[in-house]
Scaffold this active site. Sequence first.
Site, PDB file in Angstrom:
ATOM      1  N   ALA A 149       0.847  -1.197   0.000  1.00  0.00           N
ATOM      2  CA  ALA A 149       0.000   0.000   0.000  1.00  0.00           C
ATOM      3  C   ALA A 149       0.880   1.244   0.000  1.00  0.00           C
ATOM      4  CB  ALA A 149      -0.901  -0.010   1.224  1.00  0.00           C
ATOM      5  N   THR A 150       0.311   2.344  -0.411  1.00  0.00           N
ATOM      6  CA  THR A 150       1.035   3.619  -0.355  1.00  0.00           C
ATOM      7  C   THR A 150       0.116   4.655   0.272  1.00  0.00           C
ATOM      8  OG1 THR A 150       0.230   4.220  -2.557  1.00  0.00           O
ATOM      9  CG2 THR A 150       2.406   3.217  -2.462  1.00  0.00           C
ATOM     10  N   ILE A 151       0.725   5.626   0.941  1.00  0.00           N
ATOM     11  CA  ILE A 151      -0.025   6.834   1.287  1.00  0.00           C
ATOM     12  C   ILE A 151      -0.021   7.650   0.001  1.00  0.00           C
ATOM     13  CG2 ILE A 151       2.073   7.807   2.394  1.00  0.00           C
ATOM     14  CD1 ILE A 151       0.209   9.605   4.075  1.00  0.00           C
ATOM     15  N   SER A 152      -1.186   8.056  -0.456  1.00  0.00           N
ATOM     16  CA  SER A 152      -1.275   8.773  -1.731  1.00  0.00           C
ATOM     17  C   SER A 152      -0.520  10.090  -1.655  1.00  0.00           C
ATOM     18  CB  SER A 152      -2.736   9.062  -2.075  1.00  0.00           C
ATOM     19  OG  SER A 152      -3.451   7.867  -2.184  1.00  0.00           O
TER      20      SER A 152
ATOM     21  N   HIS B  31      -4.685  13.846  -2.236  1.00  0.00           N
ATOM     22  CA  HIS B  31      -5.521  14.051  -1.044  1.00  0.00           C
ATOM     23  C   HIS B  31      -6.256  15.386  -1.159  1.00  0.00           C
ATOM     24  CE1 HIS B  31      -2.771  11.117   1.358  1.00  0.00           C
ATOM     25  NE2 HIS B  31      -3.854  10.500   0.958  1.00  0.00           N
TER      26      HIS B  31
ATOM     27  N   SER C  10      -2.973   4.548   5.455  1.00  0.00           N
ATOM     28  CA  SER C  10      -2.260   5.232   6.541  1.00  0.00           C
ATOM     29  C   SER C  10      -3.210   5.907   7.528  1.00  0.00           C
ATOM     30  CB  SER C  10      -1.340   6.304   5.958  1.00  0.00           C
ATOM     31  OG  SER C  10      -2.128   7.339   5.366  1.00  0.00           O
TER      32      SER C  10
ATOM     33  N   ASP D  18     -10.326  -0.672   5.646  1.00  0.00           N
ATOM     34  CA  ASP D  18      -9.224  -1.287   4.890  1.00  0.00           C
ATOM     35  C   ASP D  18      -9.342  -2.797   5.074  1.00  0.00           C
ATOM     36  OD1 ASP D  18      -6.462   0.179   3.686  1.00  0.00           O
ATOM     37  OD2 ASP D  18      -6.391  -2.005   3.928  1.00  0.00           O
TER      38      ASP D  18
ATOM     39  N   ASP E 274     -14.065  -5.670   3.430  1.00  0.00           N
ATOM     40  CA  ASP E 274     -13.882  -5.540   1.986  1.00  0.00           C
ATOM     41  C   ASP E 274     -14.630  -4.294   1.524  1.00  0.00           C
ATOM     42  OD1 ASP E 274     -13.777  -5.651  -0.723  1.00  0.00           O
ATOM     43  OD2 ASP E 274     -14.479  -7.721  -0.904  1.00  0.00           O
TER      44      ASP E 274
ATOM     45  N   THR F 211      -8.668  -4.752  -4.374  1.00  0.00           N
ATOM     46  CA  THR F 211      -8.556  -6.173  -4.703  1.00  0.00           C
ATOM     47  C   THR F 211      -9.184  -7.072  -3.637  1.00  0.00           C
ATOM     48  OG1 THR F 211      -6.520  -6.277  -3.445  1.00  0.00           O
ATOM     49  CG2 THR F 211      -6.305  -5.863  -5.815  1.00  0.00           C
TER      50      THR F 211
HETATM   51  N1  SAH Z   1      -5.983   6.722   1.287  1.00  0.00           N
HETATM   52  C1  SAH Z   1      -4.879   5.852   1.630  1.00  0.00           C
HETATM   53  C2  SAH Z   1      -4.510   5.018   0.420  1.00  0.00           C
HETATM   54  C3  SAH Z   1      -3.838   3.753   0.766  1.00  0.00           C
HETATM   55  S1  SAH Z   1      -3.411   2.731  -0.653  1.00  0.00           S
HETATM   56  C4  SAH Z   1      -3.696   6.700   2.061  1.00  0.00           C
HETATM   57  O1  SAH Z   1      -3.482   7.737   1.440  1.00  0.00           O
HETATM   58  O2  SAH Z   1      -2.984   6.313   2.987  1.00  0.00           O
HETATM   59  C5  SAH Z   1      -4.907   1.864  -0.937  1.00  0.00           C
HETATM   60  C6  SAH Z   1      -5.429   1.056   0.207  1.00  0.00           C
HETATM   61  O3  SAH Z   1      -6.549   0.317  -0.257  1.00  0.00           O
HETATM   62  C7  SAH Z   1      -4.450   0.038   0.794  1.00  0.00           C
HETATM   63  O4  SAH Z   1      -4.288   0.322   2.141  1.00  0.00           O
HETATM   64  C8  SAH Z   1      -5.135  -1.315   0.565  1.00  0.00           C
HETATM   65  O5  SAH Z   1      -4.937  -2.234   1.642  1.00  0.00           O
HETATM   66  C9  SAH Z   1      -6.598  -0.896   0.477  1.00  0.00           C
HETATM   67  N2  SAH Z   1      -7.478  -1.830  -0.249  1.00  0.00           N
HETATM   68  C10 SAH Z   1      -7.238  -2.462  -1.432  1.00  0.00           C
HETATM   69  N3  SAH Z   1      -8.291  -3.257  -1.756  1.00  0.00           N
HETATM   70  C11 SAH Z   1      -9.225  -3.119  -0.745  1.00  0.00           C
HETATM   71  C12 SAH Z   1     -10.513  -3.679  -0.507  1.00  0.00           C
HETATM   72  N4  SAH Z   1     -11.088  -4.566  -1.340  1.00  0.00           N
HETATM   73  N5  SAH Z   1     -11.162  -3.297   0.613  1.00  0.00           N
HETATM   74  C13 SAH Z   1     -10.615  -2.416   1.495  1.00  0.00           C
HETATM   75  N6  SAH Z   1      -9.390  -1.865   1.315  1.00  0.00           N
HETATM   76  C14 SAH Z   1      -8.701  -2.195   0.209  1.00  0.00           C
END
Ligand code: SAH
Length: 223
Positions: free
Chosen positions: A57-60, A65, A89, A110, A144, A218
């Site tokens: 995962a990444t912090i966008s 944002h 995050s 998440d 999910d 996913t």
């Molecule tokens: N807004 C966050 C983005 C994190 S990256 C930030 O800026 O920190 C995307 C996130 O989506 C990841 O943490 C990943 O675990 C989550 N993710 C992917 N598929 C998911 C699903 N089916 N349900 C819930 N979270 C999911």
Amino acid sequence: MAWRCSGGSNADLIHNMERNGLINSQRVKEAMLGVDRAHYAPSSPYEDSPQPIGHRATISAPHMHASACEALLPYLQPGSRVLDIGSGSGYLTHVFANLVGPTGTVIGVDHIQPLVSLAEENMAKSKEGRELLESGRVKFIKADGRKGWKEGAPYDAVHVGAAAAEHHKELAEQLKAPGRMFVPVESGWMQHIYYVDKKEDGTVVKERKFGVQYVPLTDAPEE
Ligand code: SAH
């Protein structure tokens, strides 16, 4: 855009985004000034680029944002209910909580438990963040996100922080009328941000906005 907006401090980063037209409203600016990105990004917190937070995962990037907050702003009023899917995050969840104030609620979802815990730990680094968690104004939930979070619906605003393979029906169903969802959706090798608006009469209108690159929404990885 990244090189222009990076800053030496949280305030620098936000002022640079304002100067470059990525933040247009005083409310978004104040909400972002109220969250130190260093509590949420493990490295280079004031650079305008995404950063890895583990678990693929990444912090966008900060400008994404900002763009999500600007897009959802009409629906981020005092007392609004917000769903932040793919909360990662926890940074944006905190900014949303600042925007909806003490009578609002934000639910971060998440599907990776260690990231749910990480978001809680990050938020607990500041006094304001601890208050958000203790008061229940912010909740992080493992689920999910493709199914939304029915228990907290309906929402004035839904943010999806990972690219959906399709427009998931449950998400639009959980919007209030009126309400708005900001969601990246895949089409072939491209991804675009869509604003999905539920009008007052319940009709749903999808508007394709701009190309982006998000991690995919996913199935949860095997535990
Ligand atoms: N807004 C966050 C983005 C994190 S990256 C930030 O800026 O920190 C995307 C996130 O989506 C990841 O943490 C990943 O675990 C989550 N993710 C992917 N598929 C998911 C699903 N089916 N349900 C819930 N979270 C999911």
